[in-house]
Motif scaffolding. Structure first.
Motif, short mmCIF file in Angstrom:
data_model
loop_
_atom_site.label_atom_id
_atom_site.label_comp_id
_atom_site.label_asym_id
_atom_site.label_seq_id
_atom_site.Cartn_x
_atom_site.Cartn_y
_atom_site.Cartn_z
N MET A 171 51.91 18.94 23.02
CA MET A 171 53.13 19.75 23.10
C MET A 171 54.13 19.12 24.06
SD MET A 171 51.50 23.60 23.12
CE MET A 171 53.05 24.52 23.08
N LEU A 172 53.64 18.56 25.15
CA LEU A 172 54.55 17.89 26.11
C LEU A 172 55.23 16.70 25.45
CD1 LEU A 172 55.63 17.62 29.05
CD2 LEU A 172 53.66 16.14 29.51
N ALA A 173 54.43 15.86 24.76
CA ALA A 173 54.98 14.64 24.14
C ALA A 173 56.02 14.98 23.09
CB ALA A 173 53.85 13.82 23.54
N ASN A 174 55.79 16.08 22.36
CA ASN A 174 56.68 16.43 21.24
C ASN A 174 57.69 17.52 21.58
OD1 ASN A 174 55.51 14.74 19.01
ND2 ASN A 174 53.68 15.81 19.73
N GLY A 175 57.70 17.94 22.84
CA GLY A 175 58.57 19.04 23.25
C GLY A 175 59.96 18.58 23.65
N PRO A 176 60.78 19.54 24.12
CA PRO A 176 62.20 19.27 24.36
C PRO A 176 62.53 18.63 25.71
CG PRO A 176 61.71 21.57 24.78
CD PRO A 176 60.43 20.94 24.33
N TYR A 177 61.55 18.46 26.59
CA TYR A 177 61.88 17.97 27.93
C TYR A 177 62.41 16.54 27.88
CZ TYR A 177 59.67 21.83 30.54
OH TYR A 177 59.36 23.05 31.09
N PRO A 178 63.34 16.19 28.78
CA PRO A 178 63.79 14.79 28.87
C PRO A 178 62.64 13.89 29.32
CG PRO A 178 64.70 16.10 30.67
CD PRO A 178 64.01 17.06 29.73
N LYS A 179 62.79 12.61 29.00
CA LYS A 179 61.69 11.67 29.22
C LYS A 179 61.23 11.65 30.69
CE LYS A 179 60.24 6.98 28.18
NZ LYS A 179 60.64 5.62 27.90
N TYR A 180 62.20 11.67 31.62
CA TYR A 180 61.82 11.57 33.03
C TYR A 180 60.96 12.75 33.46
CZ TYR A 180 64.98 15.19 34.78
OH TYR A 180 65.56 16.40 35.03
N LEU A 181 61.26 13.92 32.88
CA LEU A 181 60.49 15.12 33.24
C LEU A 181 59.09 15.08 32.63
CD1 LEU A 181 60.85 17.61 34.94
CD2 LEU A 181 61.95 18.76 33.00
N LYS A 182 59.01 14.59 31.40
CA LYS A 182 57.68 14.41 30.78
C LYS A 182 56.83 13.47 31.63
CE LYS A 182 59.19 15.17 26.02
NZ LYS A 182 59.26 14.67 24.64
N GLN A 183 57.46 12.38 32.09
CA GLN A 183 56.72 11.41 32.92
C GLN A 183 56.28 12.06 34.23
OE1 GLN A 183 55.67 8.58 32.05
NE2 GLN A 183 56.84 8.17 30.18
N ARG A 184 57.17 12.86 34.82
CA ARG A 184 56.83 13.50 36.10
C ARG A 184 55.64 14.44 35.92
NH1 ARG A 184 57.85 18.98 38.07
NH2 ARG A 184 56.72 18.86 40.01
N ILE A 185 55.67 15.26 34.88
CA ILE A 185 54.63 16.28 34.71
C ILE A 185 53.26 15.65 34.52
CG2 ILE A 185 53.80 18.05 33.08
CD1 ILE A 185 56.83 18.81 32.76
N LYS A 186 53.19 14.61 33.66
CA LYS A 186 51.87 14.01 33.39
C LYS A 186 51.53 12.91 34.38
CE LYS A 186 53.39 10.68 29.91
NZ LYS A 186 53.39 10.28 28.51
#
Ligand SMILES: [Zn+2]
Ligand SMILES: [Zn+2]
Length: 255
Positions: A171-186
């Motif tokens: 869900m994170l990979a395919n969700g609406p968050y910008p790339k930098y935020l996806k990187q931060r979360i994981k």
């Protein structure tokens, strides 16, 4: 000892714990009126709480600490670095009753010890908590950064735990968050995933742990159903595991 989750998630966190005549709040990320109402739902009076202990400087954990103090007279327990970072981040207002602690130290409230354990999360001087009344141990463990080396042992040393289960990787990979935020979360200073939480809980249930609540679920990148399904895939179904809601007060949970 009993725990009530008033709210758990990136929209605000506040956990109530009582043991004997000790009454504590962990984090102040929901409004004063929400905390008051949700405690009153279970017949608890927020004015009888002796301390609010804050895990780190992110707004979802500290934004209402000033209100809790001014409106209800609850002293704030916080590390000096967390407080100064929070004051740069959100407007806490005037604070009079501040008790500083050092991350990694233990706080004592009557018969209850609150052990603080530093985390690699990207908050300032962040900690998780183990509340110990001499016979029972409750872990309050969110905003973990990553699965650090001592975490599994700490969870297995508890009778009950509220454990971060923040996101589903798909869900994170395919969700609406910008790339930098996806990187931060994981990334290593963000949050832990449903699978990581389940893999921590499995062995702990073979040890001392008797129940767990999955907490700090993401709105966009997770759901209670997905988090519980992942737990079942890893560990099998268990009535001892549930989800702490982003929106509603939990039952009174006996530790
Ligand atoms: Zn948080
Ligand atoms: Zn955080």
């Amino acid at each position: 000892m009993r725990m009530i989750s008033l709210q758990s998630g990136s929209n605000g966190n506040c956990i109530y714990v009582e043991s004997g005549d000790v009454r504590l709040l962990f984090d102040a990320g929901i409004s004063g009126s929400a905390a008051e109402e949700r405690l009153a739902h279970h017949g608890r009076d927020i004015r009888k709480v002796q301390a609010v202990i804050v895990s780190h400087d992110h707004g979802d954990h500290i934004r209402s600490a000033g209100i809790f103090q001014r409106k209800y007279g609850i002293p704030l327990f916080v590390t000096p670095r967390t407080l100064s970072a929070a004051q740069g981040r959100c407007n806490l207002g005037v604070l009079k009753e501040i008790q500083h602690f050092r991350s990694g130290s233990a706080l004592r409230f009557g018969t209850v010890a609150v052990h603080t354990v530093p985390t690699p999360h990207d908050g300032e001087d962040g900690v998780i908590f183990i509340v110990d009344n001499g016979s029972r141990r409750l872990g309050i463990m969110t905003d973990l950064g990553h699965v650090f080396s001592d975490l599994g042992r700490l969870i297995a040393s508890c009778d009950a735990v509220l454990l971060e289960s923040n996101y589903d990787p798909h869900m994170l990979a395919n969700g609406p968050y910008p790339k930098y935020l996806k990187q931060r979360i994981k990334g290593p200073r963000g949050h832990i995933s449903n699978r990581e939480a389940a893999e921590l809980l499995g062995p702990a249930f073979g040890s001392r742990l008797s129940w767990a609540r999955l907490g700090h679920l993401s709105e966009q990148n997770n759901s209670p159903e997905v988090a519980l399904r992942t737990f079942q895939e890893v560990c099998g179904s268990s009535p001892a595991v549930g989800v702490a809601s982003r929106y509603a007060v939990s039952d009174v949970l006996e530790v």
